[in-house]
Motif scaffolding. Structure first.
Motif, short mmCIF file in Angstrom:
data_model
loop_
_atom_site.label_atom_id
_atom_site.label_comp_id
_atom_site.label_asym_id
_atom_site.label_seq_id
_atom_site.Cartn_x
_atom_site.Cartn_y
_atom_site.Cartn_z
N ALA A 28 17.19 32.40 36.01
CA ALA A 28 18.29 32.67 34.81
C ALA A 28 18.96 33.93 35.14
CB ALA A 28 17.86 32.53 33.39
N GLU A 29 18.28 35.06 35.38
CA GLU A 29 18.93 36.32 35.65
C GLU A 29 19.80 36.28 36.89
OE1 GLU A 29 18.00 41.01 36.89
OE2 GLU A 29 16.26 39.51 36.24
N ILE A 30 19.55 35.57 37.73
CA ILE A 30 20.05 35.32 39.04
C ILE A 30 21.41 34.65 38.84
CG2 ILE A 30 20.11 34.59 41.35
CD1 ILE A 30 17.24 35.24 41.46
N GLU A 31 21.59 33.68 38.02
CA GLU A 31 22.56 32.80 37.91
C GLU A 31 23.70 33.47 37.02
OE1 GLU A 31 23.68 30.05 39.35
OE2 GLU A 31 22.04 30.12 40.81
N GLN A 32 23.07 34.23 36.09
CA GLN A 32 23.97 35.24 34.85
C GLN A 32 24.59 36.25 35.88
OE1 GLN A 32 21.95 36.80 31.67
NE2 GLN A 32 24.05 37.21 30.67
N THR A 33 24.00 36.89 36.75
CA THR A 33 24.62 37.79 37.55
C THR A 33 25.59 37.35 38.39
OG1 THR A 33 22.42 39.15 37.31
CG2 THR A 33 24.03 39.73 39.22
N ARG A 34 25.28 36.01 39.03
CA ARG A 34 26.33 35.58 40.00
C ARG A 34 27.48 35.15 38.98
NH1 ARG A 34 22.17 31.77 43.47
NH2 ARG A 34 21.45 33.53 44.88
N ALA A 35 27.22 34.59 37.96
CA ALA A 35 28.56 34.10 37.31
C ALA A 35 29.21 35.49 36.80
CB ALA A 35 28.03 33.36 35.88
N LEU A 36 28.77 36.47 36.46
CA LEU A 36 29.53 37.76 36.25
C LEU A 36 30.29 38.26 37.35
CD1 LEU A 36 26.63 39.26 33.82
CD2 LEU A 36 29.12 38.54 33.25
N ILE A 37 29.59 38.33 38.24
CA ILE A 37 30.19 38.81 39.72
C ILE A 37 31.44 37.83 40.13
CG2 ILE A 37 30.07 38.93 42.14
CD1 ILE A 37 26.97 40.00 41.48
N ASP A 38 31.17 36.51 40.07
CA ASP A 38 32.28 35.51 40.11
C ASP A 38 33.37 35.75 39.28
OD1 ASP A 38 33.30 33.20 41.75
OD2 ASP A 38 33.07 32.24 39.41
N ALA A 39 33.10 36.09 37.92
CA ALA A 39 34.14 36.20 37.14
C ALA A 39 35.21 37.66 37.41
CB ALA A 39 33.52 36.18 35.48
N LEU A 40 34.33 38.41 37.70
CA LEU A 40 35.02 39.97 38.19
C LEU A 40 36.02 39.63 39.23
CD1 LEU A 40 32.22 42.32 37.34
CD2 LEU A 40 34.41 42.11 36.27
N ALA A 41 35.35 38.93 40.56
CA ALA A 41 36.09 38.61 41.68
C ALA A 41 37.30 37.83 41.18
CB ALA A 41 35.15 37.66 42.64
N GLU A 42 37.07 36.67 40.39
CA GLU A 42 38.37 35.99 40.06
C GLU A 42 39.25 36.85 39.15
OE1 GLU A 42 40.36 32.58 40.32
OE2 GLU A 42 38.33 32.90 41.12
N ALA A 44 39.94 39.87 39.88
CA ALA A 44 40.61 41.04 40.83
C ALA A 44 41.59 40.15 41.70
CB ALA A 44 39.48 41.53 41.85
N LEU A 45 41.16 38.91 42.00
CA LEU A 45 42.04 37.99 42.70
C LEU A 45 43.27 37.57 41.67
CD1 LEU A 45 39.53 35.60 44.45
CD2 LEU A 45 41.21 37.24 45.63
N ASN A 46 42.99 37.19 40.50
CA ASN A 46 44.17 36.83 39.78
C ASN A 46 45.02 37.99 39.48
OD1 ASN A 46 43.29 34.21 39.59
ND2 ASN A 46 42.41 34.58 37.47
N GLN A 47 44.67 39.11 39.22
CA GLN A 47 45.55 40.50 39.22
C GLN A 47 46.12 40.88 40.66
OE1 GLN A 47 46.35 41.53 36.20
NE2 GLN A 47 44.91 39.64 35.52
N GLY A 48 45.57 40.50 41.70
CA GLY A 48 46.28 40.68 42.96
C GLY A 48 45.89 41.96 43.32
N TYR A 49 44.88 42.76 43.04
CA TYR A 49 44.45 44.04 43.36
C TYR A 49 44.18 44.26 44.74
CZ TYR A 49 43.19 44.73 38.37
OH TYR A 49 43.28 44.89 36.97
#
Length: 73
Positions: A28-42, A44-49
């Motif tokens: 559960a911790e691993i999945e939550q961490t992956r989801a947060l990282i995925d959201a941050l990556a998304e 950054a991509l959406n903002q075009g950084y």
């Protein structure tokens, strides 16, 4: 308190049914961490950084400060 052990990657992950036997974290911790990282990556991509490293360092610093603040209160 416990110590965080970073994931060694999906290929190194060993399953005992509830947690990774390589890093010791529960799934559960691993999945939550992956989801947060995925959201941050998304974000950054959406903002075009172009300076993703600076964005990541900013987020990391904010997390450290927020945890320290919440531990004091």
């Amino acid at each position: 308190m416990s110590q965080f052990t970073p994931c060694q990657g999906k290929t190194a992950c060993r399953d005992d049914g509830a947690r990774c036997t390589t890093c010791g974290r529960d799934f559960a911790e691993i999945e939550q961490t992956r989801a947060l990282i995925d959201a941050l990556a998304e974000l950054a991509l959406n903002q075009g950084y172009d300076n993703v490293e600076e964005f990541a360092a900013y987020v990391a610093g904010k997390v450290v400060k927020k945890v320290a603040h919440r531990r004091q209160t």
